[in-house]
Scaffold this motif. Structure first.
Motif, PDB file in Angstrom:
ATOM      1  N   PRO A  26       0.809  -1.357   0.117  1.00  0.00           N
ATOM      2  CA  PRO A  26      -0.043   0.065   0.072  1.00  0.00           C
ATOM      3  C   PRO A  26       0.874   1.178   0.096  1.00  0.00           C
ATOM      4  O   PRO A  26       2.265   1.214   0.211  1.00  0.00           O
ATOM      5  CB  PRO A  26      -0.689  -0.177   1.364  1.00  0.00           C
ATOM      6  N   SER A  29       4.302   2.255   2.192  1.00  0.00           N
ATOM      7  CA  SER A  29       4.953   1.092   2.710  1.00  0.00           C
ATOM      8  C   SER A  29       5.887   0.861   1.706  1.00  0.00           C
ATOM      9  O   SER A  29       6.896   0.235   2.226  1.00  0.00           O
ATOM     10  CB  SER A  29       4.137  -0.031   2.707  1.00  0.00           C
ATOM     11  N   CYS A  58       1.554   3.647   7.323  1.00  0.00           N
ATOM     12  CA  CYS A  58       2.158   2.509   7.220  1.00  0.00           C
ATOM     13  C   CYS A  58       1.576   1.232   7.808  1.00  0.00           C
ATOM     14  O   CYS A  58       2.260   0.330   8.943  1.00  0.00           O
ATOM     15  CB  CYS A  58       3.692   2.290   7.292  1.00  0.00           C
ATOM     16  N   PHE A  60       0.534  -1.577   7.124  1.00  0.00           N
ATOM     17  CA  PHE A  60       1.086  -2.761   6.679  1.00  0.00           C
ATOM     18  C   PHE A  60       2.230  -3.206   7.616  1.00  0.00           C
ATOM     19  O   PHE A  60       2.151  -4.527   8.188  1.00  0.00           O
ATOM     20  CB  PHE A  60       1.732  -2.951   5.299  1.00  0.00           C
ATOM     21  N   HIS A  63       0.759  -3.761  11.158  1.00  0.00           N
ATOM     22  CA  HIS A  63       0.480  -5.183  11.255  1.00  0.00           C
ATOM     23  C   HIS A  63       1.611  -5.897  11.761  1.00  0.00           C
ATOM     24  O   HIS A  63       1.277  -7.055  12.709  1.00  0.00           O
ATOM     25  CB  HIS A  63      -0.194  -5.458  10.270  1.00  0.00           C
ATOM     26  N   VAL A  89      -4.045  -5.010   9.489  1.00  0.00           N
ATOM     27  CA  VAL A  89      -3.952  -5.659   8.286  1.00  0.00           C
ATOM     28  C   VAL A  89      -5.221  -5.220   7.498  1.00  0.00           C
ATOM     29  O   VAL A  89      -5.378  -5.330   6.328  1.00  0.00           O
ATOM     30  CB  VAL A  89      -3.354  -6.970   8.122  1.00  0.00           C
ATOM     31  N   THR A  92      -4.907  -2.199   5.740  1.00  0.00           N
ATOM     32  CA  THR A  92      -4.189  -2.326   4.710  1.00  0.00           C
ATOM     33  C   THR A  92      -5.018  -2.754   3.609  1.00  0.00           C
ATOM     34  O   THR A  92      -4.607  -2.333   2.423  1.00  0.00           O
ATOM     35  CB  THR A  92      -2.886  -3.472   4.980  1.00  0.00           C
ATOM     36  N   GLN A  95      -6.726   0.190   2.151  1.00  0.00           N
ATOM     37  CA  GLN A  95      -5.277   0.952   1.000  1.00  0.00           C
ATOM     38  C   GLN A  95      -5.248   0.160  -0.042  1.00  0.00           C
ATOM     39  O   GLN A  95      -5.007   0.988  -1.376  1.00  0.00           O
ATOM     40  CB  GLN A  95      -4.184   1.068   2.046  1.00  0.00           C
ATOM     41  N   ARG A  96      -5.252  -0.850  -0.242  1.00  0.00           N
ATOM     42  CA  ARG A  96      -4.854  -1.741  -1.527  1.00  0.00           C
ATOM     43  C   ARG A  96      -6.238  -1.885  -2.558  1.00  0.00           C
ATOM     44  O   ARG A  96      -6.012  -2.198  -3.458  1.00  0.00           O
ATOM     45  CB  ARG A  96      -4.532  -3.062  -1.115  1.00  0.00           C
TER      46      ARG A  96
END
Length: 156
Positions: A26, A29, A58, A60, A63, A89, A92, A95-96
């Motif tokens: 993401p 990161s 961040c 990710f 996590h 996560v 995350t 974000q993805r």
């Protein structure tokens, strides 16, 4: 793929190692070093480190820090650390751009944070649960989630 394309264990010869699966990291990161699995920090330092990573966008890596606390911490607190790691996560996945994965992980995080009681170290369990439920409602409605909502405060 034919038999000769596999090694003696049965893996594809051209398969990438598990740590290089090619999933995009993401935003925020990229270029940040991975957190080692055997990271063993006291709970206060773990929370401060994870909060700093969340503040930097961040999730990710936050996590990874929380997962290390879950795996290396005391057994009595595993539900709490696992819930926090799944929460991070889940962020995350938002974000993805993966709402299905985010829903699954945020649901799990809510269940674990509700189960973990009492919640030590000043962690705002009810606040995190409320934020996660708000994110789930927005995901279900298909609404966009602002970047500021992906940087929660772990402590009250």
């Amino acid at each position: 793929m034919v038999e000769r394309d596999r090694d003696e264990v049965g893996r594809a010869r051209n398969a990438r190692p598990r740590d290089r699966l090619g999933r995009p990291l993401p935003p925020g990161s990229v270029g940040v070093e991975r957190i080692p699995d055997d990271l063993d920090l006291p709970p206060e330092q773990t929370l401060a480190f994870a909060q700093r990573l969340l503040d930097d966008g961040c999730a990710f890596h936050a996590h990874e820090v929380l997962e290390a606390a879950w795996k290396n911490g005391p057994f009595a607190e595993r539900m709490l650390w696992q819930g926090l790691a799944q929460y991070a996560v889940g962020l995350t996945h938002i974000q993805r751009g993966n709402p299905k994965g985010a829903r699954t992980l945020l649901d799990r995080a809510v269940g674990r944070l509700r189960t973990a009681s009492p919640i030590p170290y000043g962690i705002d369990g009810p606040g995190l649960v409320a934020l996660a439920e708000g994110l789930l409602a927005d995901l279900d409605a298909g609404r966009a989630i602002g970047e500021d909502r992906l940087r929660p405060r772990l402590r009250g």
